[in-house]
Design a protein around this motif. Sequence first.
Motif, mmCIF file in Angstrom:
data_model
loop_
_atom_site.group_PDB
_atom_site.id
_atom_site.type_symbol
_atom_site.label_atom_id
_atom_site.label_comp_id
_atom_site.label_asym_id
_atom_site.label_seq_id
_atom_site.Cartn_x
_atom_site.Cartn_y
_atom_site.Cartn_z
ATOM 1 N N LEU A 236 30.545 34.037 36.391
ATOM 2 C CA LEU A 236 31.397 35.131 36.881
ATOM 3 C C LEU A 236 32.098 34.745 38.181
ATOM 4 C CD1 LEU A 236 28.939 38.039 36.081
ATOM 5 C CD2 LEU A 236 31.151 37.659 34.979
ATOM 6 N N ASN A 237 31.465 33.898 38.966
ATOM 7 C CA ASN A 237 32.072 33.458 40.226
ATOM 8 C C ASN A 237 33.300 32.579 40.013
ATOM 9 O OD1 ASN A 237 30.841 34.385 42.761
ATOM 10 N ND2 ASN A 237 28.937 33.627 41.858
ATOM 11 N N ARG A 238 33.521 32.127 38.773
ATOM 12 C CA ARG A 238 34.691 31.305 38.471
ATOM 13 C C ARG A 238 35.937 32.140 38.167
ATOM 14 N NH1 ARG A 238 31.526 27.150 34.378
ATOM 15 N NH2 ARG A 238 30.318 26.045 35.986
ATOM 16 N N LEU A 239 35.752 33.465 38.057
ATOM 17 C CA LEU A 239 36.899 34.337 37.783
ATOM 18 C C LEU A 239 37.891 34.294 38.944
ATOM 19 C CD1 LEU A 239 35.067 37.433 36.266
ATOM 20 C CD2 LEU A 239 36.547 35.847 35.042
ATOM 21 N N LYS A 240 39.161 34.403 38.632
ATOM 22 C CA LYS A 240 40.215 34.373 39.635
ATOM 23 C C LYS A 240 40.050 35.538 40.622
ATOM 24 C CE LYS A 240 45.274 34.216 39.955
ATOM 25 N NZ LYS A 240 46.533 34.318 39.175
ATOM 26 N N HIS A 241 40.211 35.277 41.903
ATOM 27 C CA HIS A 241 40.181 36.251 42.991
ATOM 28 C C HIS A 241 38.796 36.854 43.247
ATOM 29 C CE1 HIS A 241 44.490 36.049 43.246
ATOM 30 N NE2 HIS A 241 44.682 36.600 42.063
ATOM 31 N N VAL A 242 37.762 36.411 42.526
ATOM 32 C CA VAL A 242 36.453 37.024 42.724
ATOM 33 C C VAL A 242 35.892 36.595 44.083
ATOM 34 C CG1 VAL A 242 34.988 35.223 41.684
ATOM 35 C CG2 VAL A 242 34.290 37.627 41.576
ATOM 36 N N GLN A 243 35.358 37.577 44.827
ATOM 37 C CA GLN A 243 34.782 37.308 46.142
ATOM 38 C C GLN A 243 33.257 37.393 46.116
ATOM 39 O OE1 GLN A 243 36.589 39.983 49.032
ATOM 40 N NE2 GLN A 243 37.650 38.239 49.930
ATOM 41 N N ASN A 244 32.757 38.290 45.291
ATOM 42 C CA ASN A 244 31.319 38.491 45.261
ATOM 43 C C ASN A 244 30.891 38.974 43.878
ATOM 44 O OD1 ASN A 244 28.699 38.666 46.639
ATOM 45 N ND2 ASN A 244 28.897 40.858 46.304
ATOM 46 N N PRO A 265 41.453 43.654 32.746
ATOM 47 C CA PRO A 265 41.845 42.826 31.594
ATOM 48 C C PRO A 265 41.263 41.411 31.648
ATOM 49 C CG PRO A 265 43.725 44.056 32.406
ATOM 50 C CD PRO A 265 42.646 44.243 33.412
ATOM 51 N N MET A 266 41.186 40.842 32.862
ATOM 52 C CA MET A 266 40.611 39.502 32.987
ATOM 53 C C MET A 266 39.116 39.509 32.630
ATOM 54 S SD MET A 266 40.486 36.925 36.276
ATOM 55 C CE MET A 266 42.256 36.601 36.200
ATOM 56 N N VAL A 267 38.411 40.574 33.074
ATOM 57 C CA VAL A 267 36.988 40.679 32.747
ATOM 58 C C VAL A 267 36.814 40.848 31.239
ATOM 59 C CG1 VAL A 267 34.881 42.048 33.089
ATOM 60 C CG2 VAL A 267 36.421 41.608 35.028
ATOM 61 N N PHE A 268 37.712 41.621 30.619
ATOM 62 C CA PHE A 268 37.669 41.808 29.171
ATOM 63 C C PHE A 268 37.883 40.465 28.450
ATOM 64 C CE2 PHE A 268 39.608 42.617 25.056
ATOM 65 C CZ PHE A 268 38.758 43.590 24.523
ATOM 66 N N ALA A 271 34.805 38.286 28.652
ATOM 67 C CA ALA A 271 33.778 38.675 27.683
ATOM 68 C C ALA A 271 34.125 38.157 26.286
ATOM 69 C CB ALA A 271 33.632 40.197 27.678
ATOM 70 N N HIS A 272 35.387 38.308 25.906
ATOM 71 C CA HIS A 272 35.828 37.866 24.579
ATOM 72 C C HIS A 272 35.637 36.356 24.412
ATOM 73 C CE1 HIS A 272 38.878 36.412 21.697
ATOM 74 N NE2 HIS A 272 38.506 37.499 20.987
ATOM 75 N N ASP A 273 36.043 35.603 25.454
ATOM 76 C CA ASP A 273 35.977 34.146 25.372
ATOM 77 C C ASP A 273 34.541 33.625 25.344
ATOM 78 O OD1 ASP A 273 38.708 34.175 25.430
ATOM 79 O OD2 ASP A 273 38.884 33.626 27.550
ATOM 80 N N ASN A 274 33.622 34.428 25.865
ATOM 81 C CA ASN A 274 32.229 33.997 25.925
ATOM 82 C C ASN A 274 31.333 34.721 24.911
ATOM 83 O OD1 ASN A 274 31.742 32.111 28.478
ATOM 84 N ND2 ASN A 274 33.305 33.632 29.032
ATOM 85 N N GLY A 275 31.959 35.391 23.933
ATOM 86 C CA GLY A 275 31.207 36.036 22.869
ATOM 87 C C GLY A 275 30.353 37.194 23.319
ATOM 88 N N LEU A 276 30.794 37.894 24.372
ATOM 89 C CA LEU A 276 30.048 39.034 24.906
ATOM 90 C C LEU A 276 30.721 40.337 24.505
ATOM 91 C CD1 LEU A 276 29.581 37.646 28.517
ATOM 92 C CD2 LEU A 276 27.763 37.821 26.805
ATOM 93 N N LYS A 277 29.922 41.396 24.428
ATOM 94 C CA LYS A 277 30.465 42.738 24.228
ATOM 95 C C LYS A 277 30.386 43.500 25.550
ATOM 96 C CE LYS A 277 29.253 43.193 19.328
ATOM 97 N NZ LYS A 277 28.449 43.958 18.330
#
Length: 297
Positions: A236-244, A265-268, A271-277
Amino acid sequence: MSIEVHQITKHYADQKALNNISFKIDKGEIVGFLGPNGAGKSTMMKILTTYIDATEGEAKVADFDVQKDALEVQKRVGYLPEHNPLYLDMYVKEYLAFNADVYKIGKARIEEVIALTGLTPEAHKKIGQLSKGFRQRVGLANALLHNPEVLILDEPTTGLDPNQLADIRQLIKSLGKEKTIFLSTHIMQEVEAICDRVIIINKGEIVADKKLTDLKADQEQIVEVEFDYRVENILLNRLKHVQNVKNTHDFIYELTFSTKEDMRPMVFDFAHDNGLKILQLNQKNKNLESLFREMTM
Protein backbone atom coordinates in the motif's frame (compact mmCIF):
# COMPACT_ATOMS: atom_id res chain seq x y z
CA MET A 1 -9.01 47.81 9.44
CA SER A 2 -10.95 46.85 12.59
CA ILE A 3 -8.12 45.23 14.57
CA GLU A 4 -4.37 45.56 14.03
CA VAL A 5 -1.86 43.81 16.26
CA HIS A 6 1.84 44.40 15.64
CA GLN A 7 4.58 42.52 17.49
CA ILE A 8 2.73 42.34 20.80
CA THR A 9 4.65 40.78 23.68
CA LYS A 10 3.35 40.44 27.23
CA HIS A 11 5.32 39.42 30.32
CA TYR A 12 3.90 38.45 33.71
CA ALA A 13 7.02 38.65 35.90
CA ASP A 14 9.33 35.99 34.42
CA GLN A 15 6.58 34.36 32.33
CA LYS A 16 6.13 35.39 28.67
CA ALA A 17 2.39 35.07 27.93
CA LEU A 18 2.62 36.49 24.39
CA ASN A 19 5.67 36.46 22.16
CA ASN A 20 5.80 38.90 19.24
CA ILE A 21 2.18 38.42 18.09
CA SER A 22 0.98 40.10 14.87
CA PHE A 23 -2.30 39.86 12.92
CA LYS A 24 -4.96 42.00 11.26
CA ILE A 25 -8.75 41.61 11.14
CA ASP A 26 -10.83 43.38 8.51
CA LYS A 27 -14.19 44.96 9.12
CA GLY A 28 -17.02 42.40 8.99
CA GLU A 29 -14.87 39.30 9.66
CA ILE A 30 -15.77 36.69 12.27
CA VAL A 31 -12.46 35.29 13.49
CA GLY A 32 -12.02 32.38 15.86
CA PHE A 33 -9.08 32.67 18.27
CA LEU A 34 -8.07 29.14 19.28
CA GLY A 35 -5.51 27.68 21.61
CA PRO A 36 -5.09 25.39 24.61
CA ASN A 37 -5.49 26.68 28.16
CA GLY A 38 -2.68 29.08 29.02
CA ALA A 39 -1.81 29.79 25.38
CA GLY A 40 -2.39 33.55 25.75
CA LYS A 41 -5.90 33.99 24.31
CA SER A 42 -7.43 35.89 27.23
CA THR A 43 -4.28 37.99 27.63
CA MET A 44 -4.53 39.12 23.99
CA MET A 45 -8.20 39.95 24.38
CA LYS A 46 -7.58 41.94 27.55
CA ILE A 47 -4.95 43.98 25.72
CA LEU A 48 -7.35 44.71 22.85
CA THR A 49 -10.05 45.85 25.28
CA THR A 50 -7.56 48.13 27.15
CA TYR A 51 -7.97 46.08 30.35
CA ILE A 52 -4.20 45.48 30.52
CA ASP A 53 -1.20 46.94 28.67
CA ALA A 54 1.22 45.04 26.48
CA THR A 55 4.88 44.90 27.48
CA GLU A 56 6.00 45.58 23.91
CA GLY A 57 4.41 46.24 20.52
CA GLU A 58 1.26 48.08 19.55
CA ALA A 59 -2.38 47.28 18.87
CA LYS A 60 -5.18 49.30 17.32
CA VAL A 61 -8.94 48.84 17.31
CA ALA A 62 -10.96 50.87 14.78
CA ASP A 63 -7.73 52.81 14.06
CA PHE A 64 -7.29 53.88 17.70
CA ASP A 65 -4.25 52.82 19.72
CA VAL A 66 -5.30 50.69 22.71
CA GLN A 67 -2.82 52.42 25.03
CA LYS A 68 -2.83 56.01 23.78
CA ASP A 69 -6.54 56.21 22.93
CA ALA A 70 -8.04 53.78 25.46
CA LEU A 71 -11.30 55.71 25.91
CA GLU A 72 -11.94 55.85 22.16
CA VAL A 73 -11.29 52.11 21.90
CA GLN A 74 -13.73 51.40 24.75
CA LYS A 75 -16.43 53.35 22.92
CA ARG A 76 -16.05 51.09 19.89
CA VAL A 77 -15.61 47.69 21.54
CA GLY A 78 -18.19 45.40 23.09
CA TYR A 79 -16.53 42.87 25.42
CA LEU A 80 -17.85 39.66 26.92
CA PRO A 81 -15.14 38.28 29.23
CA GLU A 82 -14.70 34.59 29.96
CA HIS A 83 -16.06 34.95 33.49
CA ASN A 84 -19.13 37.07 32.80
CA PRO A 85 -19.26 39.63 35.67
CA LEU A 86 -22.89 40.24 36.62
CA TYR A 87 -24.70 41.69 39.63
CA LEU A 88 -26.89 38.71 40.53
CA ASP A 89 -29.20 40.74 42.83
CA MET A 90 -30.14 43.15 40.05
CA TYR A 91 -33.01 42.64 37.61
CA VAL A 92 -32.10 42.23 33.95
CA LYS A 93 -33.50 45.61 32.89
CA GLU A 94 -32.07 47.26 35.98
CA TYR A 95 -28.58 45.94 35.23
CA LEU A 96 -28.71 47.01 31.58
CA ALA A 97 -30.05 50.45 32.55
CA PHE A 98 -27.22 50.80 35.07
CA ASN A 99 -24.64 50.18 32.32
CA ALA A 100 -26.53 52.24 29.75
CA ASP A 101 -26.09 55.29 31.98
CA VAL A 102 -22.33 54.99 31.51
CA TYR A 103 -22.76 55.40 27.75
CA LYS A 104 -25.66 57.86 28.12
CA ILE A 105 -27.94 55.49 26.21
CA GLY A 106 -31.73 55.80 26.27
CA LYS A 107 -34.31 53.18 27.30
CA ALA A 108 -35.21 52.38 23.70
CA ARG A 109 -31.78 50.81 23.10
CA ILE A 110 -32.17 48.67 26.23
CA GLU A 111 -35.38 47.22 24.82
CA GLU A 112 -33.65 46.64 21.46
CA VAL A 113 -30.80 44.58 22.91
CA ILE A 114 -33.19 42.63 25.14
CA ALA A 115 -35.18 41.63 22.06
CA LEU A 116 -32.04 41.04 19.97
CA THR A 117 -30.55 38.62 22.49
CA GLY A 118 -33.83 36.78 23.19
CA LEU A 119 -34.11 38.02 26.77
CA THR A 120 -37.69 39.28 26.58
CA PRO A 121 -39.25 36.33 28.49
CA GLU A 122 -36.69 36.70 31.31
CA ALA A 123 -36.32 40.50 31.43
CA HIS A 124 -38.47 40.81 34.57
CA LYS A 125 -36.31 38.40 36.61
CA LYS A 126 -33.28 38.91 38.78
CA ILE A 127 -30.05 37.83 37.09
CA GLY A 128 -29.43 35.34 39.91
CA GLN A 129 -32.61 33.50 38.90
CA LEU A 130 -31.46 32.97 35.32
CA SER A 131 -29.90 29.87 33.78
CA LYS A 132 -26.30 29.94 32.57
CA GLY A 133 -27.51 30.43 29.01
CA PHE A 134 -29.62 33.47 29.83
CA ARG A 135 -26.83 34.96 31.95
CA GLN A 136 -24.61 34.73 28.88
CA ARG A 137 -27.30 36.55 26.92
CA VAL A 138 -27.34 39.30 29.54
CA GLY A 139 -23.57 39.68 29.16
CA LEU A 140 -23.92 39.79 25.39
CA ALA A 141 -26.76 42.32 25.61
CA ASN A 142 -24.56 44.48 27.81
CA ALA A 143 -21.71 44.26 25.29
CA LEU A 144 -24.10 45.39 22.55
CA LEU A 145 -25.66 48.33 24.43
CA HIS A 146 -23.53 51.04 22.82
CA ASN A 147 -23.77 49.43 19.36
CA PRO A 148 -20.00 48.81 19.08
CA GLU A 149 -18.13 48.31 15.81
CA VAL A 150 -16.11 45.41 17.25
CA LEU A 151 -17.23 42.54 19.49
CA ILE A 152 -14.61 40.66 21.51
CA LEU A 153 -16.07 37.50 23.02
CA ASP A 154 -14.02 35.29 25.33
CA GLU A 155 -15.56 31.78 25.52
CA PRO A 156 -19.11 33.09 24.87
CA THR A 157 -20.79 29.65 24.92
CA THR A 158 -19.06 27.98 27.87
CA GLY A 159 -21.47 25.88 29.91
CA LEU A 160 -24.44 26.17 27.57
CA ASP A 161 -26.71 23.25 26.70
CA PRO A 162 -27.14 22.23 23.01
CA ASN A 163 -30.26 24.36 22.50
CA GLN A 164 -28.65 27.40 24.08
CA LEU A 165 -25.52 26.80 22.00
CA ALA A 166 -27.49 26.85 18.77
CA ASP A 167 -29.29 30.06 19.73
CA ILE A 168 -26.14 31.94 20.74
CA ARG A 169 -24.25 30.74 17.65
CA GLN A 170 -27.03 31.98 15.40
CA LEU A 171 -27.07 35.31 17.21
CA ILE A 172 -23.29 35.75 16.85
CA LYS A 173 -23.48 34.84 13.17
CA SER A 174 -26.22 37.39 12.53
CA LEU A 175 -24.29 40.08 14.42
CA GLY A 176 -21.29 39.32 12.21
CA LYS A 177 -23.15 40.70 9.21
CA GLU A 178 -22.68 44.19 10.62
CA LYS A 179 -19.82 43.95 13.12
CA THR A 180 -16.30 42.59 13.37
CA ILE A 181 -16.25 39.68 15.82
CA PHE A 182 -13.17 38.23 17.50
CA LEU A 183 -14.02 35.24 19.66
CA SER A 184 -12.16 32.58 21.57
CA THR A 185 -13.57 29.11 22.14
CA HIS A 186 -12.60 25.50 22.81
CA ILE A 187 -15.52 24.20 20.75
CA MET A 188 -14.29 23.40 17.25
CA GLN A 189 -17.79 22.82 15.85
CA GLU A 190 -18.61 26.34 16.91
CA VAL A 191 -15.72 27.74 14.87
CA GLU A 192 -16.69 25.70 11.82
CA ALA A 193 -20.31 26.88 12.15
CA ILE A 194 -19.63 30.58 12.71
CA CYS A 195 -16.17 31.78 11.70
CA ASP A 196 -14.68 32.98 8.43
CA ARG A 197 -11.12 32.56 9.66
CA VAL A 198 -9.11 31.02 12.49
CA ILE A 199 -6.02 32.15 14.34
CA ILE A 200 -4.42 29.39 16.42
CA ILE A 201 -2.07 30.32 19.24
CA ASN A 202 0.17 27.98 21.23
CA LYS A 203 2.56 28.91 24.04
CA GLY A 204 2.15 32.59 23.26
CA GLU A 205 2.91 32.31 19.54
CA ILE A 206 0.68 32.13 16.46
CA VAL A 207 0.99 28.73 14.77
CA ALA A 208 -1.74 29.22 12.13
CA ASP A 209 -3.70 32.12 10.65
CA LYS A 210 -5.92 31.11 7.75
CA LYS A 211 -9.39 31.42 6.34
CA LEU A 212 -11.41 28.37 7.27
CA THR A 213 -11.90 27.42 3.62
CA ASP A 214 -8.14 27.54 2.99
CA LEU A 215 -7.41 25.52 6.12
CA LYS A 216 -9.81 22.82 4.99
CA ALA A 217 -8.32 22.85 1.49
CA ASP A 218 -4.89 22.18 2.98
CA GLN A 219 -6.08 19.07 4.75
CA GLU A 220 -4.64 15.72 3.81
CA GLN A 221 -7.00 13.26 2.18
CA ILE A 222 -7.75 10.09 4.10
CA VAL A 223 -9.24 7.01 2.44
CA GLU A 224 -10.58 4.20 4.61
CA VAL A 225 -10.78 0.86 2.82
CA GLU A 226 -11.75 -2.64 3.90
CA PHE A 227 -10.44 -5.54 1.81
CA ASP A 228 -11.52 -9.17 2.01
CA TYR A 229 -7.98 -10.21 2.84
CA ARG A 230 -4.98 -8.82 4.74
CA VAL A 231 -2.57 -6.71 2.67
CA GLU A 232 1.05 -5.99 3.51
CA ASN A 233 1.59 -2.31 4.32
CA ILE A 234 4.64 -2.25 2.06
CA LEU A 235 2.40 -2.81 -0.97
CA LEU A 236 0.00 0.00 0.00
CA ASN A 237 2.94 2.33 0.62
CA ARG A 238 3.75 2.08 -3.10
CA LEU A 239 0.53 3.87 -4.05
CA LYS A 240 0.99 7.30 -5.62
CA HIS A 241 0.88 10.25 -3.16
CA VAL A 242 0.47 7.94 -0.14
CA GLN A 243 1.97 9.43 3.04
CA ASN A 244 0.89 6.97 5.67
CA VAL A 245 -0.68 3.51 5.88
CA LYS A 246 -2.39 2.32 9.05
CA ASN A 247 -4.05 -1.05 9.62
CA THR A 248 -6.79 0.07 12.02
CA HIS A 249 -8.67 -3.22 12.48
CA ASP A 250 -8.69 -6.66 10.85
CA PHE A 251 -8.68 -5.96 7.09
CA ILE A 252 -9.47 -2.23 7.42
CA TYR A 253 -6.78 0.26 6.36
CA GLU A 254 -6.54 4.02 6.68
CA LEU A 255 -4.54 5.54 3.82
CA THR A 256 -3.37 9.16 4.02
CA PHE A 257 -2.60 10.90 0.72
CA SER A 258 -0.90 14.26 0.13
CA THR A 259 -3.21 15.36 -2.69
CA LYS A 260 -6.65 16.87 -3.20
CA GLU A 261 -7.30 14.43 -6.05
CA ASP A 262 -9.86 11.75 -5.17
CA MET A 263 -7.69 8.67 -4.64
CA ARG A 264 -10.52 6.14 -4.32
CA PRO A 265 -10.32 5.07 -8.00
CA MET A 266 -6.62 4.30 -7.54
CA VAL A 267 -7.38 2.20 -4.45
CA PHE A 268 -10.09 0.40 -6.43
CA ASP A 269 -7.61 -0.32 -9.26
CA PHE A 270 -5.06 -1.57 -6.72
CA ALA A 271 -7.60 -4.05 -5.35
CA HIS A 272 -8.53 -5.23 -8.85
CA ASP A 273 -4.90 -5.68 -9.91
CA ASN A 274 -4.11 -7.68 -6.79
CA GLY A 275 -7.20 -9.91 -6.86
CA LEU A 276 -8.79 -8.29 -3.81
CA LYS A 277 -12.41 -7.41 -3.13
CA ILE A 278 -13.32 -4.07 -1.54
CA LEU A 279 -15.97 -4.43 1.18
CA GLN A 280 -16.13 -0.70 1.94
CA LEU A 281 -14.38 2.42 0.63
CA ASN A 282 -14.78 5.84 2.26
CA GLN A 283 -13.13 9.20 1.90
CA LYS A 284 -12.50 11.11 5.11
CA ASN A 285 -10.90 14.42 5.97
CA LYS A 286 -9.33 15.66 9.14
CA ASN A 287 -11.63 17.99 11.00
CA LEU A 288 -10.56 21.23 12.67
CA GLU A 289 -10.24 19.47 16.01
CA SER A 290 -7.59 17.04 14.73
CA LEU A 291 -5.70 19.87 12.98
CA PHE A 292 -5.82 21.87 16.21
CA ARG A 293 -4.34 18.95 18.17
CA GLU A 294 -1.51 18.57 15.66
CA MET A 295 -0.61 22.26 15.87
CA THR A 296 -0.75 22.57 19.65
CA MET A 297 0.76 19.31 20.91
